[in-house]
Design a protein around this motif. Structure first.
Motif, PDB file in Angstrom:
ATOM      1  N   THR A   1       0.830  -1.208   0.000  1.00 38.18           N
ATOM      2  CA  THR A   1       0.000   0.000   0.000  1.00 38.18           C
ATOM      3  C   THR A   1       0.862   1.255   0.000  1.00 38.18           C
ATOM      4  O   THR A   1       0.451   2.299   0.474  1.00 38.18           O
ATOM      5  N   GLY A   2       2.067   1.155  -0.503  1.00 35.76           N
ATOM      6  CA  GLY A   2       3.008   2.259  -0.408  1.00 35.76           C
ATOM      7  C   GLY A   2       2.888   3.304  -1.473  1.00 35.76           C
ATOM      8  O   GLY A   2       1.943   3.346  -2.247  1.00 35.76           O
ATOM      9  N   GLU A   3       3.931   4.161  -1.531  1.00 34.70           N
ATOM     10  CA  GLU A   3       3.908   5.313  -2.429  1.00 34.70           C
ATOM     11  C   GLU A   3       3.797   4.905  -3.886  1.00 34.70           C
ATOM     12  O   GLU A   3       3.073   5.546  -4.650  1.00 34.70           O
ATOM     13  N   SER A   4       4.473   3.833  -4.298  1.00 35.73           N
ATOM     14  CA  SER A   4       4.419   3.443  -5.707  1.00 35.73           C
ATOM     15  C   SER A   4       3.004   3.085  -6.117  1.00 35.73           C
ATOM     16  O   SER A   4       2.516   3.501  -7.170  1.00 35.73           O
ATOM     17  N   ARG A   5       2.305   2.342  -5.279  1.00 31.54           N
ATOM     18  CA  ARG A   5       0.928   1.969  -5.601  1.00 31.54           C
ATOM     19  C   ARG A   5       0.009   3.181  -5.556  1.00 31.54           C
ATOM     20  O   ARG A   5      -0.888   3.332  -6.383  1.00 31.54           O
ATOM     21  N   ALA A   6       0.208   4.055  -4.572  1.00 34.44           N
ATOM     22  CA  ALA A   6      -0.603   5.273  -4.476  1.00 34.44           C
ATOM     23  C   ALA A   6      -0.416   6.147  -5.704  1.00 34.44           C
ATOM     24  O   ALA A   6      -1.367   6.702  -6.253  1.00 34.44           O
ATOM     25  N   LYS A   7       0.832   6.277  -6.161  1.00 34.16           N
ATOM     26  CA  LYS A   7       1.124   7.100  -7.332  1.00 34.16           C
ATOM     27  C   LYS A   7       0.466   6.522  -8.580  1.00 34.16           C
ATOM     28  O   LYS A   7      -0.118   7.243  -9.383  1.00 34.16           O
ATOM     29  N   GLU A   8       0.528   5.187  -8.732  1.00 34.04           N
ATOM     30  CA  GLU A   8      -0.108   4.552  -9.886  1.00 34.04           C
ATOM     31  C   GLU A   8      -1.615   4.771  -9.866  1.00 34.04           C
ATOM     32  O   GLU A   8      -2.237   5.070 -10.874  1.00 34.04           O
ATOM     33  N   SER A   9      -2.211   4.621  -8.675  1.00 29.59           N
ATOM     34  CA  SER A   9      -3.649   4.827  -8.547  1.00 29.59           C
ATOM     35  C   SER A   9      -4.029   6.256  -8.861  1.00 29.59           C
ATOM     36  O   SER A   9      -4.991   6.535  -9.565  1.00 29.59           O
ATOM     37  N   HIS A  10      -3.228   7.209  -8.339  1.00 31.74           N
ATOM     38  CA  HIS A  10      -3.496   8.632  -8.556  1.00 31.74           C
ATOM     39  C   HIS A  10      -3.407   8.971 -10.046  1.00 31.74           C
ATOM     40  O   HIS A  10      -4.240   9.704 -10.574  1.00 31.74           O
ATOM     41  N   THR A  11      -2.412   8.416 -10.738  1.00 32.80           N
ATOM     42  CA  THR A  11      -2.230   8.688 -12.161  1.00 32.80           C
ATOM     43  C   THR A  11      -3.340   8.060 -12.995  1.00 32.80           C
ATOM     44  O   THR A  11      -3.905   8.694 -13.887  1.00 32.80           O
ATOM     45  N   ALA A  12      -3.668   6.814 -12.697  1.00 31.16           N
ATOM     46  CA  ALA A  12      -4.662   6.097 -13.493  1.00 31.16           C
ATOM     47  C   ALA A  12      -6.055   6.681 -13.325  1.00 31.16           C
ATOM     48  O   ALA A  12      -6.825   6.790 -14.273  1.00 31.16           O
ATOM     49  N   ARG A  13      -6.387   7.073 -12.091  1.00 34.70           N
ATOM     50  CA  ARG A  13      -7.734   7.565 -11.821  1.00 34.70           C
ATOM     51  C   ARG A  13      -7.917   8.996 -12.324  1.00 34.70           C
ATOM     52  O   ARG A  13      -9.028   9.397 -12.655  1.00 34.70           O
ATOM     53  N   GLY A  14      -6.807   9.760 -12.350  1.00 37.09           N
ATOM     54  CA  GLY A  14      -6.920  11.163 -12.736  1.00 37.09           C
ATOM     55  C   GLY A  14      -7.708  11.917 -11.687  1.00 37.09           C
ATOM     56  O   GLY A  14      -7.192  12.325 -10.667  1.00 37.09           O
ATOM     57  N   SER A  15      -8.996  12.111 -11.921  1.00 36.59           N
ATOM     58  CA  SER A  15      -9.847  12.824 -10.981  1.00 36.59           C
ATOM     59  C   SER A  15     -10.046  12.018  -9.711  1.00 36.59           C
ATOM     60  O   SER A  15     -10.126  10.803  -9.732  1.00 36.59           O
ATOM     61  N   ARG A  16     -10.149  12.720  -8.587  1.00 38.75           N
ATOM     62  CA  ARG A  16     -10.414  12.059  -7.308  1.00 38.75           C
ATOM     63  C   ARG A  16     -11.793  12.449  -6.789  1.00 38.75           C
ATOM     64  O   ARG A  16     -12.058  12.462  -5.595  1.00 38.75           O
ATOM     65  N   ARG A  17     -12.711  12.765  -7.685  1.00 37.96           N
ATOM     66  CA  ARG A  17     -14.053  13.182  -7.287  1.00 37.96           C
ATOM     67  C   ARG A  17     -14.855  12.058  -6.655  1.00 37.96           C
ATOM     68  O   ARG A  17     -15.926  12.285  -6.106  1.00 37.96           O
ATOM     69  N   SER A  18     -14.404  10.833  -6.741  1.00 39.08           N
ATOM     70  CA  SER A  18     -15.117   9.701  -6.157  1.00 39.08           C
ATOM     71  C   SER A  18     -15.140   9.760  -4.639  1.00 39.08           C
ATOM     72  O   SER A  18     -15.786   8.949  -4.001  1.00 39.08           O
ATOM     73  N   GLN A  19     -14.425  10.719  -4.042  1.00 35.44           N
ATOM     74  CA  GLN A  19     -14.291  10.869  -2.595  1.00 35.44           C
ATOM     75  C   GLN A  19     -13.408   9.786  -1.995  1.00 35.44           C
ATOM     76  O   GLN A  19     -13.307   9.656  -0.777  1.00 35.44           O
ATOM     77  N   ASP A  20     -12.766   8.961  -2.829  1.00 36.54           N
ATOM     78  CA  ASP A  20     -11.849   7.951  -2.331  1.00 36.54           C
ATOM     79  C   ASP A  20     -10.711   8.622  -1.577  1.00 36.54           C
ATOM     80  O   ASP A  20     -10.181   9.627  -1.998  1.00 36.54           O
ATOM     81  N   ASN A  21     -10.374   8.061  -0.422  1.00 34.91           N
ATOM     82  CA  ASN A  21      -9.268   8.597   0.358  1.00 34.91           C
ATOM     83  C   ASN A  21      -8.402   7.430   0.817  1.00 34.91           C
ATOM     84  O   ASN A  21      -8.105   7.280   1.994  1.00 34.91           O
ATOM     85  N   ALA A  22      -8.002   6.597  -0.152  1.00 38.51           N
ATOM     86  CA  ALA A  22      -7.261   5.380   0.158  1.00 38.51           C
ATOM     87  C   ALA A  22      -5.872   5.673   0.684  1.00 38.51           C
ATOM     88  O   ALA A  22      -5.298   4.874   1.419  1.00 38.51           O
ATOM     89  N   HIS A  23      -5.277   6.817   0.302  1.00 37.27           N
ATOM     90  CA  HIS A  23      -3.929   7.187   0.734  1.00 37.27           C
ATOM     91  C   HIS A  23      -3.955   8.597   1.308  1.00 37.27           C
ATOM     92  O   HIS A  23      -3.497   9.554   0.684  1.00 37.27           O
ATOM     93  N   PRO A  24      -4.519   8.738   2.520  1.00 33.34           N
ATOM     94  CA  PRO A  24      -4.752  10.085   3.074  1.00 33.34           C
ATOM     95  C   PRO A  24      -3.489  10.846   3.417  1.00 33.34           C
ATOM     96  O   PRO A  24      -3.519  12.073   3.491  1.00 33.34           O
ATOM     97  N   GLN A  25      -2.366  10.171   3.647  1.00 38.25           N
ATOM     98  CA  GLN A  25      -1.110  10.869   3.912  1.00 38.25           C
ATOM     99  C   GLN A  25      -0.477  11.357   2.619  1.00 38.25           C
ATOM    100  O   GLN A  25      -0.047  12.499   2.517  1.00 38.25           O
ATOM    101  N   LEU A  26      -0.462  10.526   1.604  1.00 37.80           N
ATOM    102  CA  LEU A  26       0.215  10.849   0.357  1.00 37.80           C
ATOM    103  C   LEU A  26      -0.644  11.698  -0.575  1.00 37.80           C
ATOM    104  O   LEU A  26      -0.136  12.608  -1.234  1.00 37.80           O
ATOM    105  N   TYR A  27      -1.938  11.408  -0.644  1.00 38.51           N
ATOM    106  CA  TYR A  27      -2.839  12.120  -1.556  1.00 38.51           C
ATOM    107  C   TYR A  27      -4.162  12.441  -0.852  1.00 38.51           C
ATOM    108  O   TYR A  27      -5.201  11.860  -1.153  1.00 38.51           O
TER     109      TYR A  27
END
Length: 365
Positions: free
Chosen positions: A200-226
């Motif tokens: 669940t680290g930074e590499s996975r968070a970064k991939e998720s952030h890039t792939a999803r683009g918008s975070r309007r889904s209210q997802d907060n899977a990585h609250p420290q990093l994003y």
């Protein structure tokens, strides 16, 4: 961004690159942005402007061996947007002052060039700016021994209607958005190197952030990093007149609720069993020698940097259980101050204990 031929960035190239990339953002109320001595803004009639500023300092608010440049850029803007959300404000413009050392990306683990750090920092910041339609209207740059990013944000609210900390009333119910303790838990995992082992680290968070683009889904899977600023929720609470007072949870529930109580001249009772715990807080707490329940509760109360909204509402207000996909939870109530009793009490079953503000504080003795 066009990179200079030399490995070292010049200030002119740096500013030109930022200006070029920021020009894609919607300008709306910005008459003149980057390029002049001052920005020119034109507020709408019948609105008040609200202003916030937030520092992000290397080795205080982030570490380059834990946070990627993209995460640092995202967090820099998200922290300020969260302040606007707490006021119920619509973002109007952002101003970024950025100080960088020449070896800005000489991280603890490997090295990349300074222009690559800036590029990734801007990817994180400008992606969030585009999502919330806030233009980057100016700022400053400087060379410095370590990285400092100072964000200034302007927002707008209907005149006289901004949500404040000082307007809660006795009998109001206390609510929080989302889940608590996740940011502190993720930070602890980064510090201990656990994120690389549990996936669940930074590499996975970064991939998720890039792939999803918008975070309007209210997802907060990585609250420290994003972290996800709750702009839409704040605007809804203001528009419908549901909240009597509000602030964002940046320093930890115990500390931020103390701020609200002090500004409103009230006391509070918090129900321990009602606190919504982030999955990361529960996961990390399972490793704690103090016991999972106690450790997760401590993260939720004192962890900080959750950037959820804490708000008060009258008993008669009809607060939905969810706003879009975002959970809203009643966690306590406000009451008048009583002599010889704690400002905030933590209620668990039939037991009441004083809740001291043990969240983040600079200059703590």
């Amino acid at each position: 961004m066009t990179r200079p031929k030399q490995s070292a960035l010049s200030e002119l190239n740096l500013i030109a690159g930022i200006r070029r990339r920021a020009s894609a953002l919607p300008q709306r109320q910005v008459i003149e942005g980057i390029g002049d001595d001052c920005a020119i803004l034109r507020p709408r009639a019948g609105e008040d402007l609200v202003v916030t500023t937030d520092l992000s300092i290397e080795d205080v608010h982030f570490r380059r061996d834990w946070h990627s440049a993209r995460s640092v850029g995202h967090r820099t803007l998200a922290r300020g947007l969260s302040d606007l959300a707490a006021m119920g404000a619509r973002p109007v413009a952002a101003f970024l002052s950025l100080a960088l050392p020449r070896n800005a990306t000489q991280a603890k683990r490997g090295a990349v060039s300074a222009d690559n750090f800036l590029d990734e920092f801007l990817v994180g910041l400008l992606a969030l700016a585009a999502e919330y339609r806030v233009p980057l209207a100016g700022g400053d740059t400087a060379e410095a021994p370590s990285i400092t990013a100072d964000i200034v944000l302007l927002g707008a609210v209907p005149r006289g209607k901004a949500l404040r900390r000082s307007t809660a009333r006795a009998g109001d119910q206390i609510y929080v958005s989302g889940a608590l303790g996740g940011s502190a838990a993720e930070l602890a995992m980064l510090a201990e190197g656990l994120t690389q082992r549990n996936g669940t680290g930074e590499s996975r968070a970064k991939e998720s952030h890039t792939a999803r683009g918008s975070r309007r889904s209210q997802d907060n899977a990585h609250p420290q990093l994003y972290p996800v600023p709750r702009i839409s929720l704040g605007k809804m609470l203001l528009r419908k007149g549901l909240a009597s007072a509000a602030l964002d949870l940046s320093d930890g529930l115990s500390t931020d609720l103390t701020h609200l109580c002090e500004e409103s001249g009230l006391a509070a009772a918090v129900y321990a069993d009602a606190l919504p715990l982030h999955p990361l807080a529960i996961e990390y707490a399972e490793r704690s020698a103090d016991g999972p329940a106690r450790s997760a509760l401590r993260l939720a109360l004192n962890g900080g940097e959750d950037y959820e909204l804490l708000f008060a509402a009258p008993k008669t207000a009809r607060i939905p259980a969810r706003f879009a996909a975002l959970r809203l939870t009643r966690i306590g109530e406000l009451h008048s101050i009583k002599p010889n009793t704690a400002r905030i009490s933590l209620i668990k079953g039939t037991k009441s204990t004083p809740l001291e503000p043990k969240g983040w504080q600079h200059f703590r003795p």
